[in-house]
Design a protein around this motif. Structure first.
Motif, PDB file in Angstrom:
ATOM      1  N   TYR A 153       0.676  -0.801  -0.067  1.00 40.14           N
ATOM      2  CA  TYR A 153      -0.033   0.047  -0.208  1.00 40.14           C
ATOM      3  C   TYR A 153       0.524   1.296   0.121  1.00 40.14           C
ATOM      4  O   TYR A 153       0.742   2.353  -0.440  1.00 40.14           O
ATOM      5  N   ILE A 154       2.115   0.852  -0.006  1.00 40.20           N
ATOM      6  CA  ILE A 154       2.554   2.385   1.164  1.00 40.20           C
ATOM      7  C   ILE A 154       3.817   2.270  -1.144  1.00 40.20           C
ATOM      8  O   ILE A 154       4.432   1.627  -1.544  1.00 40.20           O
ATOM      9  N   SER A 170      -1.302  -0.028   7.173  1.00 39.77           N
ATOM     10  CA  SER A 170      -0.768   1.188   6.359  1.00 39.77           C
ATOM     11  C   SER A 170      -1.820   1.354   5.518  1.00 39.77           C
ATOM     12  O   SER A 170      -1.790   2.085   4.423  1.00 39.77           O
ATOM     13  N   GLY A 171      -3.772   1.049   5.472  1.00 37.91           N
ATOM     14  CA  GLY A 171      -4.077   2.491   5.401  1.00 37.91           C
ATOM     15  C   GLY A 171      -4.778   3.438   5.250  1.00 37.91           C
ATOM     16  O   GLY A 171      -4.722   4.398   4.025  1.00 37.91           O
ATOM     17  N   VAL A 172      -3.538   3.927   6.087  1.00 38.91           N
ATOM     18  CA  VAL A 172      -3.822   5.495   6.796  1.00 38.91           C
ATOM     19  C   VAL A 172      -2.469   6.079   5.604  1.00 38.91           C
ATOM     20  O   VAL A 172      -3.234   6.704   5.571  1.00 38.91           O
ATOM     21  N   PHE A 173      -2.175   5.467   4.251  1.00 37.65           N
ATOM     22  CA  PHE A 173      -1.319   5.921   2.979  1.00 37.65           C
ATOM     23  C   PHE A 173      -2.670   6.175   1.849  1.00 37.65           C
ATOM     24  O   PHE A 173      -2.462   7.167   1.555  1.00 37.65           O
ATOM     25  N   ALA A 186       0.238   6.071  12.857  1.00 38.15           N
ATOM     26  CA  ALA A 186       1.465   5.156  11.953  1.00 38.15           C
ATOM     27  C   ALA A 186       2.116   4.238  12.752  1.00 38.15           C
ATOM     28  O   ALA A 186       2.448   4.484  13.441  1.00 38.15           O
ATOM     29  N   HIS A 187       2.004   2.696  11.707  1.00 32.60           N
ATOM     30  CA  HIS A 187       2.923   1.811  12.571  1.00 32.60           C
ATOM     31  C   HIS A 187       4.291   2.332  12.548  1.00 32.60           C
ATOM     32  O   HIS A 187       4.601   2.880  11.567  1.00 32.60           O
ATOM     33  N   TRP A 188       5.151   1.815  13.751  1.00 34.89           N
ATOM     34  CA  TRP A 188       5.970   2.773  13.974  1.00 34.89           C
ATOM     35  C   TRP A 188       7.363   2.297  12.732  1.00 34.89           C
ATOM     36  O   TRP A 188       8.003   3.401  12.350  1.00 34.89           O
ATOM     37  N   ARG A 189       6.811   1.917  11.595  1.00 36.04           N
ATOM     38  CA  ARG A 189       7.937   1.642  10.193  1.00 36.04           C
ATOM     39  C   ARG A 189       7.493   2.264   9.252  1.00 36.04           C
ATOM     40  O   ARG A 189       8.568   2.204   8.258  1.00 36.04           O
ATOM     41  N   ASN A 190       6.315   2.529   9.542  1.00 36.16           N
ATOM     42  CA  ASN A 190       6.011   3.148   8.514  1.00 36.16           C
ATOM     43  C   ASN A 190       5.839   4.975   8.540  1.00 36.16           C
ATOM     44  O   ASN A 190       5.646   5.696   7.738  1.00 36.16           O
ATOM     45  N   ALA A 191       6.119   4.979   9.342  1.00 38.81           N
ATOM     46  CA  ALA A 191       6.344   6.368   9.995  1.00 38.81           C
ATOM     47  C   ALA A 191       6.687   7.539   9.467  1.00 38.81           C
ATOM     48  O   ALA A 191       6.513   8.722   9.243  1.00 38.81           O
ATOM     49  N   ALA A 192       7.942   7.283   9.053  1.00 39.25           N
ATOM     50  CA  ALA A 192       8.703   8.465   8.648  1.00 39.25           C
ATOM     51  C   ALA A 192       8.443   8.099   6.793  1.00 39.25           C
ATOM     52  O   ALA A 192       8.488   9.566   6.658  1.00 39.25           O
ATOM     53  N   PRO A 205       4.285   8.857  15.538  1.00 35.06           N
ATOM     54  CA  PRO A 205       4.415   7.672  15.198  1.00 35.06           C
ATOM     55  C   PRO A 205       4.692   6.494  16.765  1.00 35.06           C
ATOM     56  O   PRO A 205       5.173   5.386  16.441  1.00 35.06           O
ATOM     57  N   ASP A 206       4.600   7.709  18.166  1.00 36.16           N
ATOM     58  CA  ASP A 206       4.910   6.326  18.367  1.00 36.16           C
ATOM     59  C   ASP A 206       3.673   6.202  19.538  1.00 36.16           C
ATOM     60  O   ASP A 206       3.710   5.819  20.631  1.00 36.16           O
TER      61      ASP A 206
END
Length: 321
Positions: A80-81, A108-111, A126-132, A145-146
């Motif tokens: 989704y990213i 990841s639906g946030v994207f 967002a999931h911490w892995r996807n926040a950046a 992110p937290d």
């Protein structure tokens, strides 16, 4: 009121995150006196979709179903990213917000919400892995992110899988009250409430046993919210020094004893204001705030409203005293 719910899917959807939405909003629990949602699963990319787990899903509703929804939920999915999304889906999400409906993303639906422009100027999780990556892709979004989830007006975003459950239960609580949310949480065997601002993951060493060292103390705190409670008292119950107890508490809950206790007291006050006719002074005493002034202070700081205004929202003007 939240009645009509649509989960909209893209190719590569994660079945577990879809299952979360189906469990919370799609089951008929009318035999328990709980509200029933008009729930539909909608495809944004053809009559049959492939899931992340390799199987396919068919017999899905068309996109026109989104125009009826009080809530459009977007579960996570593979890749989704950094992909393009159907323009008609993004337009439907924007129309939903414009007419006052809610939209919710899981992981990841946030994207997808970002691509629709719904994160611009809004706080989001967002999931911490996807926040950046989310922050780079949508620089006008205010990425936190937290946290587990963020309720920012009509847009609700959540981090990973379990945080999606938290966000859904939070939404049920907001729309239908604590009794309904608690009943659904009990059926799902999940906590009835985790604060959206709680940390996504907790740094803790491998325990020597499977038991949380502060679990019994948490239970005692919940049963005695009306008492004056100090870290020293809690540490004594846990047979630790205050410093060690405070460190363990942070490791195992993601917050401090004071913040945890304050949040539980505010939650209890919310439930009492929604479900009883007790005076604000009485609610303040039972929730451990001492008096109405103390309750009002913490309500304003935590929820941005007053106890009377909160009660009016849930029970109408006649219950404002």
């Amino acid at each position: 009121m939240l009645n009509n719910v649509a989960a909209v899917l893209l190719d590569g959807v994660h079945p577990f995150e879809l299952g979360v939405l189906c469990e919370v909003f799609g089951l008929d629990r009318s035999d328990e006196g709980l509200p029933v949602h008009d729930f539909a699963v909608v495809s944004a990319e053809g009559p049959v979709l492939r899931t992340h787990a390799g199987f396919t899903i068919g017999s899905l509703h068309g996109m026109d179903r989104l125009d009826e929804a009080d809530l459009i939920a977007v579960p996570a999915g593979e890749s989704y990213i950094g992909r393009d999304y159907p323009p008609e889906l993004l337009a439907a999400l924007r129309r939903a917000v414009e007419r006052g409906s809610r939209v919710l993303s899981v992981c990841s639906g946030v994207f997808v919400l970002g691509a629709a422009g719904l994160l611009d100027g809004r706080r989001c999780a967002a999931h911490w892995r996807n926040a950046a990556e989310l922050a780079r892709t949508y620089p006008r979004a205010v990425v936190e992110p937290d946290v587990l989830y963020v309720d920012e007006g009509p847009v609700i975003t959540s981090a990973g899988t379990a945080a999606g459950i938290d966000a859904c239960i939070h939404l049920v609580r907001t729309e239908h009250g604590p009794e309904v949310a608690n009943a659904i949480a009990r059926r799902m065997v999940v906590p009835p409430h985790r604060d959206g601002g709680q940390a996504q993951f907790i740094e803790r060493p491998l325990p020597r046993s499977r038991c949380d060292t502060v679990g019994d103390v948490l239970g005692w705190m919940e049963r005695h919210l009306d008492r004056e409670i100090t870290v020293e008292q809690l540490a004594e119950r846990a047979h630790m020094s205050p410093r060690t107890f405070a460190r363990r508490f942070q490791q195992e809950t993601g917050t401090t004893p004071y913040r945890w206790l304050l949040r539980q007291r505010v939650l209890l006050a919310q439930e009492l204001l929604e479900a009883t006719d007790e005076t604000v002074d009485s609610v303040a005493g039972r929730a451990g705030f001492g008096n109405a002034a103390g309750l009002r202070h913490h309500f304003l700081r935590t929820l941005g409203t007053t106890p009377n205004a909160y009660r009016r929202t849930f029970r109408g003007p006649s219950h404002a005293a």
